[in-house]
Write an enzyme that holds these catalytic residues in place. Structure first.
Site, PDB file in Angstrom:
ATOM      1  CB  CYS A   1      -0.868  -0.020   1.255  1.00 23.63           C
ATOM      2  SG  CYS A   1      -1.955   1.413   1.384  1.00 23.63           S
TER       3      CYS A   1
ATOM      4  CG  HIS B   1      -7.412   2.453   1.180  1.00 21.24           C
ATOM      5  ND1 HIS B   1      -6.606   2.822   2.240  1.00 21.24           N
ATOM      6  CD2 HIS B   1      -6.594   1.841   0.293  1.00 21.24           C
ATOM      7  CE1 HIS B   1      -5.361   2.436   1.998  1.00 21.24           C
ATOM      8  NE2 HIS B   1      -5.318   1.834   0.828  1.00 21.24           N
TER       9      HIS B   1
ATOM     10  CG  HIS C   1      -5.613  -2.706  -0.904  1.00 22.41           C
ATOM     11  ND1 HIS C   1      -4.517  -3.264  -0.272  1.00 22.41           N
ATOM     12  CD2 HIS C   1      -5.415  -1.359  -0.848  1.00 22.41           C
ATOM     13  CE1 HIS C   1      -3.719  -2.286   0.151  1.00 22.41           C
ATOM     14  NE2 HIS C   1      -4.229  -1.118  -0.190  1.00 22.41           N
ATOM     15  CD  GLU C   2      -6.945   1.050  -3.661  1.00 25.98           C
ATOM     16  OE1 GLU C   2      -7.170   2.070  -2.974  1.00 25.98           O
ATOM     17  OE2 GLU C   2      -5.804   0.563  -3.798  1.00 25.98           O
TER      18      GLU C   2
HETATM   19 CO    CO Z   1      -3.669   0.937  -0.077  1.00 30.42          CO
END
Ligand code: CO
Length: 183
Positions: A111, A158, A154-155
């Site tokens: 990341c 976030h 993953h995003e």
């Molecule tokens: Co990231």
């Protein structure tokens, strides 16, 4: 290419643990410029000469929150062949369905907001179907698989204030490895 003037927040910044807000349409000029900057930055970070010239870390996904903008926007620049990228611009995503099959990145996820070596793996779905809005606010559905599916998850994390390191149990960093397929 000109390196966009952006500053990526580090994991110690509290904003990375906040939940981003739904985006209203039409997008503002600032939103559009930010989306463009994020994609250019990600592409440059994957092109060897640019990465070395500007001392970048390679990444292929970025969320608005990583620039301190708490809006539900992320982009992915996937290199298909030499310097040709498939760009994804995803706004207000919602996961409609998950595959049962689980996968993980064998070498570990990375990341742009986590600047250290991390030991451990993250459990992800091999395929997901996502509903989202494009830059014009049009609703669309996309099914993604394998590494792109992992990037999406993953995003989306976030946007919900979750970093991949939050999903690794330091006492058991390879938990459930045998239940998943390595990619
Ligand atoms: Co990231």
């Amino acid at each position: 290419m000109k390196l966009p003037n952006i500053k990526i927040l580090n994991e110690t910044d509290k904003r990375l643990h906040q939940v981003s807000k739904e985006v209203k349409f039409p997008l503002t000029k600032e939103d559009k410029d930010m989306i463009n900057d994020m994609l250019v930055y990600l592409q440059m970070s994957q092109i060897d000469e640019e990465r070395e010239k500007y001392n970048l870390r390679a990444g292929w996904g970025m969320s608005a929150v990583q620039l301190g903008v708490l809006k539900r926007i992320f982009v992915i620049a996937e290199e298909k062949e030499d310097k040709n990228f498939q760009n994804y611009i995803i706004i207000n995503p919602e996961i409609l369905s998950y595959s049962e099959e689980l996968i993980y990145v064998g070498e570990g996820e990375g990341c742009l907001s986590v600047n250290r070596d991390v030991t451990g793996i993250v459990k992800r779905h091999a395929r997901i179907t996502v509903k989202y809005q494009d830059m014009n606010g049009i609703s669309k559905t996309i099914r993604v698989r394998e590494d792109v599916s992992i990037a999406f998850q993953h995003e989306i994390d976030h946007l919900n204030g979750i970093l991949f390191v939050d999903r690794i149990d330091p006492k058991n960093p390879f938990k459930d490895k045998d239940l998943m397929r390595e990619i």
